[in-house]
Write a protein that holds these residues in place. Structure first.
Motif, PDB file in Angstrom:
ATOM      1  N   ASP A 189    -104.433   1.502  15.058  1.00 24.74           N
ATOM      2  CA  ASP A 189    -104.033   0.574  14.023  1.00 24.74           C
ATOM      3  C   ASP A 189    -103.900   1.333  12.706  1.00 24.74           C
ATOM      4  O   ASP A 189    -104.584   2.349  12.481  1.00 24.74           O
ATOM      5  CB  ASP A 189    -105.062  -0.539  13.867  1.00 24.74           C
ATOM      6  CG  ASP A 189    -105.039  -1.526  15.032  1.00 24.74           C
ATOM      7  OD1 ASP A 189    -104.044  -1.518  15.794  1.00 24.74           O
ATOM      8  OD2 ASP A 189    -106.021  -2.284  15.181  1.00 24.74           O
ATOM      9  N   ASP A 190    -103.043   0.847  11.828  1.00 29.46           N
ATOM     10  CA  ASP A 190    -102.779   1.546  10.576  1.00 29.46           C
ATOM     11  C   ASP A 190    -104.050   1.786   9.757  1.00 29.46           C
ATOM     12  O   ASP A 190    -104.220   2.840   9.151  1.00 29.46           O
ATOM     13  CB  ASP A 190    -101.727   0.808   9.735  1.00 29.46           C
ATOM     14  CG  ASP A 190    -102.051  -0.664   9.510  1.00 29.46           C
ATOM     15  OD1 ASP A 190    -103.058  -1.154  10.060  1.00 29.46           O
ATOM     16  OD2 ASP A 190    -101.290  -1.333   8.781  1.00 29.46           O
ATOM     17  N   ARG A 191    -104.966   0.848   9.771  1.00 32.93           N
ATOM     18  CA  ARG A 191    -106.182   0.985   8.966  1.00 32.93           C
ATOM     19  C   ARG A 191    -107.303   1.726   9.693  1.00 32.93           C
ATOM     20  O   ARG A 191    -108.386   1.926   9.132  1.00 32.93           O
ATOM     21  CB  ARG A 191    -106.666  -0.396   8.514  1.00 32.93           C
ATOM     22  CG  ARG A 191    -105.632  -1.104   7.640  1.00 32.93           C
ATOM     23  CD  ARG A 191    -106.125  -2.422   7.086  1.00 32.93           C
ATOM     24  NE  ARG A 191    -105.072  -3.118   6.349  1.00 32.93           N
ATOM     25  CZ  ARG A 191    -104.707  -2.848   5.102  1.00 32.93           C
ATOM     26  NH1 ARG A 191    -105.339  -1.891   4.432  1.00 32.93           N
ATOM     27  NH2 ARG A 191    -103.744  -3.537   4.508  1.00 32.93           N
ATOM     28  N   ALA A 192    -107.010   2.170  10.924  1.00 34.26           N
ATOM     29  CA  ALA A 192    -108.017   2.911  11.691  1.00 34.26           C
ATOM     30  C   ALA A 192    -107.730   4.408  11.730  1.00 34.26           C
ATOM     31  O   ALA A 192    -108.502   5.167  12.319  1.00 34.26           O
ATOM     32  CB  ALA A 192    -108.091   2.365  13.112  1.00 34.26           C
ATOM     33  N   VAL A 193    -106.639   4.850  11.104  1.00 30.26           N
ATOM     34  CA  VAL A 193    -106.302   6.274  11.088  1.00 30.26           C
ATOM     35  C   VAL A 193    -107.316   7.021  10.233  1.00 30.26           C
ATOM     36  O   VAL A 193    -107.627   6.618   9.102  1.00 30.26           O
ATOM     37  CB  VAL A 193    -104.876   6.485  10.548  1.00 30.26           C
ATOM     38  CG1 VAL A 193    -104.576   7.962  10.358  1.00 30.26           C
ATOM     39  CG2 VAL A 193    -103.861   5.857  11.497  1.00 30.26           C
TER      40      VAL A 193
ATOM     41  N   ASP B 109    -107.292  12.524  11.952  1.00 29.66           N
ATOM     42  CA  ASP B 109    -105.953  12.232  12.478  1.00 29.66           C
ATOM     43  C   ASP B 109    -104.883  12.814  11.566  1.00 29.66           C
ATOM     44  O   ASP B 109    -103.917  13.430  12.026  1.00 29.66           O
ATOM     45  CB  ASP B 109    -105.744  10.722  12.602  1.00 29.66           C
ATOM     46  CG  ASP B 109    -106.653  10.070  13.635  1.00 29.66           C
ATOM     47  OD1 ASP B 109    -107.093  10.779  14.565  1.00 29.66           O
ATOM     48  OD2 ASP B 109    -106.912   8.868  13.502  1.00 29.66           O
ATOM     49  N   VAL B 110    -105.032  12.615  10.281  1.00 33.89           N
ATOM     50  CA  VAL B 110    -104.071  13.128   9.307  1.00 33.89           C
ATOM     51  C   VAL B 110    -104.027  14.653   9.353  1.00 33.89           C
ATOM     52  O   VAL B 110    -102.963  15.271   9.250  1.00 33.89           O
ATOM     53  CB  VAL B 110    -104.418  12.630   7.890  1.00 33.89           C
ATOM     54  CG1 VAL B 110    -103.534  13.299   6.846  1.00 33.89           C
ATOM     55  CG2 VAL B 110    -104.280  11.118   7.809  1.00 33.89           C
ATOM     56  N   ALA B 111    -105.180  15.262   9.528  1.00 35.17           N
ATOM     57  CA  ALA B 111    -105.255  16.723   9.535  1.00 35.17           C
ATOM     58  C   ALA B 111    -104.665  17.338  10.792  1.00 35.17           C
ATOM     59  O   ALA B 111    -104.059  18.412  10.735  1.00 35.17           O
ATOM     60  CB  ALA B 111    -106.704  17.167   9.370  1.00 35.17           C
ATOM     61  N   ASN B 112    -104.814  16.670  11.927  1.00 31.53           N
ATOM     62  CA  ASN B 112    -104.536  17.321  13.205  1.00 31.53           C
ATOM     63  C   ASN B 112    -103.313  16.820  13.955  1.00 31.53           C
ATOM     64  O   ASN B 112    -102.924  17.431  14.963  1.00 31.53           O
ATOM     65  CB  ASN B 112    -105.757  17.171  14.122  1.00 31.53           C
ATOM     66  CG  ASN B 112    -106.997  17.820  13.547  1.00 31.53           C
ATOM     67  OD1 ASN B 112    -106.929  18.895  12.959  1.00 31.53           O
ATOM     68  ND2 ASN B 112    -108.133  17.161  13.694  1.00 31.53           N
ATOM     69  N   SER B 113    -102.698  15.738  13.499  1.00 31.05           N
ATOM     70  CA  SER B 113    -101.623  15.141  14.284  1.00 31.05           C
ATOM     71  C   SER B 113    -100.463  14.700  13.405  1.00 31.05           C
ATOM     72  O   SER B 113    -100.643  14.360  12.224  1.00 31.05           O
ATOM     73  CB  SER B 113    -102.135  13.928  15.068  1.00 31.05           C
ATOM     74  OG  SER B 113    -103.144  14.286  15.978  1.00 31.05           O
ATOM     75  N   ASN B 114     -99.281  14.679  14.006  1.00 31.43           N
ATOM     76  CA  ASN B 114     -98.141  14.019  13.390  1.00 31.43           C
ATOM     77  C   ASN B 114     -98.344  12.511  13.542  1.00 31.43           C
ATOM     78  O   ASN B 114     -98.832  12.040  14.577  1.00 31.43           O
ATOM     79  CB  ASN B 114     -96.838  14.446  14.069  1.00 31.43           C
ATOM     80  CG  ASN B 114     -96.619  15.948  13.986  1.00 31.43           C
ATOM     81  OD1 ASN B 114     -96.933  16.570  12.971  1.00 31.43           O
ATOM     82  ND2 ASN B 114     -96.090  16.532  15.041  1.00 31.43           N
ATOM     83  N   LEU B 115     -97.981  11.754  12.529  1.00 33.90           N
ATOM     84  CA  LEU B 115     -98.192  10.310  12.530  1.00 33.90           C
ATOM     85  C   LEU B 115     -96.855   9.595  12.689  1.00 33.90           C
ATOM     86  O   LEU B 115     -95.934   9.803  11.879  1.00 33.90           O
ATOM     87  CB  LEU B 115     -98.876   9.857  11.237  1.00 33.90           C
ATOM     88  CG  LEU B 115    -100.227  10.511  10.921  1.00 33.90           C
ATOM     89  CD1 LEU B 115    -100.796   9.936   9.636  1.00 33.90           C
ATOM     90  CD2 LEU B 115    -101.216  10.352  12.082  1.00 33.90           C
TER      91      LEU B 115
ATOM     92  N   SER C 213     -94.790  -3.641   4.098  1.00 30.89           N
ATOM     93  CA  SER C 213     -95.631  -4.841   4.115  1.00 30.89           C
ATOM     94  C   SER C 213     -96.562  -4.863   5.318  1.00 30.89           C
ATOM     95  O   SER C 213     -97.737  -5.220   5.193  1.00 30.89           O
ATOM     96  CB  SER C 213     -94.744  -6.099   4.125  1.00 30.89           C
ATOM     97  OG  SER C 213     -95.519  -7.265   4.290  1.00 30.89           O
ATOM     98  N   SER C 214     -96.049  -4.419   6.473  1.00 33.10           N
ATOM     99  CA  SER C 214     -96.837  -4.542   7.707  1.00 33.10           C
ATOM    100  C   SER C 214     -97.716  -3.334   7.984  1.00 33.10           C
ATOM    101  O   SER C 214     -98.739  -3.454   8.654  1.00 33.10           O
ATOM    102  CB  SER C 214     -95.904  -4.774   8.898  1.00 33.10           C
ATOM    103  OG  SER C 214     -95.043  -3.659   9.091  1.00 33.10           O
ATOM    104  N   ASN C 215     -97.349  -2.170   7.480  1.00 41.43           N
ATOM    105  CA  ASN C 215     -98.078  -0.946   7.803  1.00 41.43           C
ATOM    106  C   ASN C 215     -98.672  -0.347   6.534  1.00 41.43           C
ATOM    107  O   ASN C 215     -97.931   0.094   5.637  1.00 41.43           O
ATOM    108  CB  ASN C 215     -97.158   0.064   8.491  1.00 41.43           C
ATOM    109  CG  ASN C 215     -97.921   1.226   9.110  1.00 41.43           C
ATOM    110  OD1 ASN C 215     -98.685   1.896   8.438  1.00 41.43           O
ATOM    111  ND2 ASN C 215     -97.717   1.462  10.403  1.00 41.43           N
ATOM    112  N   ALA C 216     -99.988  -0.335   6.435  1.00 43.89           N
ATOM    113  CA  ALA C 216    -100.664   0.123   5.223  1.00 43.89           C
ATOM    114  C   ALA C 216    -100.382   1.589   4.918  1.00 43.89           C
ATOM    115  O   ALA C 216    -100.313   1.983   3.748  1.00 43.89           O
ATOM    116  CB  ALA C 216    -102.170  -0.100   5.360  1.00 43.89           C
ATOM    117  N   LEU C 217    -100.200   2.416   5.949  1.00 43.15           N
ATOM    118  CA  LEU C 217     -99.924   3.836   5.699  1.00 43.15           C
ATOM    119  C   LEU C 217     -98.524   4.035   5.136  1.00 43.15           C
ATOM    120  O   LEU C 217     -98.319   4.896   4.273  1.00 43.15           O
ATOM    121  CB  LEU C 217    -100.107   4.650   6.980  1.00 43.15           C
ATOM    122  CG  LEU C 217    -101.499   5.243   7.193  1.00 43.15           C
ATOM    123  CD1 LEU C 217    -101.574   5.967   8.537  1.00 43.15           C
ATOM    124  CD2 LEU C 217    -101.868   6.204   6.079  1.00 43.15           C
TER     125      LEU C 217
END
Length: 521
Positions: A385-389, A393-399, A406-410
């Motif tokens: 989920d967007d708020r569970a990243v 995750d940001v450091a090690n993976s492509n998102l 509006s729907s995706n916080a990231l």
């Protein structure tokens, strides 16, 4: 020990268990005495492209950790779809192998697939993207790599070697092409013995890691190395880049380039003295260095010592503070499909969409992307989920971000640092504006939260059902960004209508608008 890598042919029912069972029953087409043979599964039937390509090198690393492999005696071989994979690895990574030995397969896209005979003609950017994997475009890379091709005399896939033979001849190279008399799509017995003999001889000599002359071509920084030469920057992606480097004497190297803006030279001894003053002449301009490895970049038309500098920000660039220079580089150069050659996470939206049509399209396409990854690449996509990243995750993976601001916080968080304006009413990229209720952007871009990784907006890998049954068509279909008209229903070829599409420039800047014309042969 010597090691051969063998790429298998296409099999519609080749599940993981079927693949293992076949290997337990047979050593394979070639099993040289005293050699190890590595059989990559290659992600089912995608000719070892994209994630399948990464798998080969991960498998090779694993084998080398557990067995005493002679790095100078590794070869790549294969037949049919495996022959295409062999051509791909042979030309794109030519400096890694003692020999390559493809049988049948395919070596380019337009002729083999009949792309221009298809009633639906390819867009201009599709034709550009053929340069990612078309082996014939990389023929000069075989300059230092012994190559033995095999074709059955009556095999329609003989076309592959004939295309390569023509491409190599244009570079002054001669392809060693063994023909199986009277054979269709199989190895004729005597011809097979001759292929084995020639490959055995080449592998016995071993890979030459210190050639005095290196010749290299590429169209993308995804493929940027040859022996002791690395290309670090291009003038323009998807146009041919070339380098020829020659050690004239231990203290002097002469380099000629085309469409190259940065390179690194790291020649071994005894070609050069690794320390001490030396002269590198780049495109007739002498530059003095004090040792190797040595990096060079272009400042305008002049070559300078050093790596690519941070570019001063200007109005055409997207400015945000970054510890990494925002320029296209190896592993961070696009197109969209490049994000799926490394760890990635599918990021689900949890908020309400800007409008129901946009939300429904995003939900359906995300489901399609996850399902397609499972069926075509045999993997389970990691989802969050967007708020569970997490920071890890940001450091090690492509998102891979699905939805809208509006729907995706990231998406909302990084939107101010992306090269597009996106509100409830308008989506604007460059000088083009669209109604936000009827389009969705798909895009790859350096992640503003970690510019060493990508973000992708609203896309999985970009080939679809039409291409599943012909691995020669399993190419990247979309460039760095596109605007999808969601009023056109998704099809077996596209996620909707293509309202606009283009590549980014070498500094990830927006380029002038490019019309959506259809490519011509």
């Amino acid at each position: 020990m010597r090691l051969d890598i063998w790429y298998h042919g296409r099999g519609e029912t080749l599940s993981e268990l079927a693949f293992i069972a076949e290997r337990e029953r047979s050593k394979g087409e070639f099993a040289p005495e005293g050699a190890l043979v590595l059989h990559p599964y290659g992600r089912y039937c995608n000719a070892n492209r994209f994630a399948g390509e990464v798998d080969t090198f991960e498998a090779l690393d694993s084998v080398r950790k557990r067995y005493a492999v002679d790095a100078a005696r590794i070869s790549v071989r294969g037949f049919s779809m495996g022959g295409a994979a062999c051509w791909q690895f042979g030309t794109h990574f030519a400096g890694e192998w003692a020999a390559i030995a493809p049988g049948a397969g395919f070596t380019e896209t337009p002729q083999f697939t009949g792309a221009f005979r298809d009633p639906i003609k390819p867009y201009w950017f599709q034709q550009k993207l053929w340069h990612l994997y078309d082996s014939a475009d990389y023929a000069i890379n075989l300059f230092n790599t012994p190559t033995t091709a095999y074709s059955g005399e009556l095999d329609g896939q003989r076309q592959a070697a004939e295309v390569m033979s023509k491409a190599m001849a244009a570079e002054g190279l001669t392809l060693q092409h063994i023909i199986g008399p009277g054979a269709h799509h199989f190895y004729e017995a005597n011809a097979k013995k001759e292929v084995a003999r020639l490959v055995d001889e080449a592998v016995a000599k071993g890979r030459n890691d210190a050639p005095a002359v290196v010749k290299f071509t590429t169209w993308t920084l995804r493929y940027n190395r040859m022996k002791w030469l690395t290309v670090d920057g291009l003038g323009h992606h998807w146009e041919r880049a070339r380098v020829e480097a020659a050690v004239e004497r231990p203290g002097a190297i002469r380099v000629t380039t085309s469409n190259v803006t940065a390179i690194t030279l790291d020649p071994p001894e005894p070609l050069v003295a690794r320390r001490g003053r030396a002269t590198v002449t780049l495109d007739r301009q002498p530059v003095t260095i004090t040792g190797y490895p040595a990096s060079f970049h272009k400042d305008g038309t002049r070559w300078m010592v050093g790596t690519v500098p941070v570019r001063p920000r200007d109005r055409s660039a997207v400015a945000f503070n970054s510890p990494v220079p925002l320029h296209k580089q190896h592993g961070l150069q696009g197109p969209i499909d490049d994000a799926f050659m490394d760890s990635f996470i599918v990021v689900r939206p949890t908020g309400p969409p800007m409008n129901p049509a946009v939300g429904a399209w995003a939900a359906a396409e995300m489901k399609h992307a996850v399902s397609a990854w499972r069926s075509q690449y045999r993997g389970e996509a990691i989802e969050r989920d967007d708020r569970a990243v997490t920071a890890a995750d940001v450091a090690n993976s492509n998102l891979v971000l699905w939805g809208d601001p509006s729907s995706n916080a990231l998406i909302a968080r990084i939107l101010p640092r992306l090269p597009l304006h996106w509100s409830a009413s308008t989506l604007r990229i460059g000088g083009e504006s669209f109604s936000a209720a009827s389009v969705m952007p798909v895009m790859i871009y350096p992640n503003p939260l970690n510019p060493r990784r990508y973000i992708v907006l609203n896309s999985g890998f970009t080939f679809r059902e039409f291409d599943y049954l012909n691995n020669a068509r399993q190419n990247a279909k979309l460039p760095d960004w596109a605007i999808i008209d969601i009023g056109t229903p998704p099809s077996s070829r596209w996620p909707g209508g293509i309202a606009a599409a283009n590549f980014f420039g070498e500094y990830w800047e927006l380029l002038p608008k490019h019309a959506l014309e259809i490519a011509q042969p």
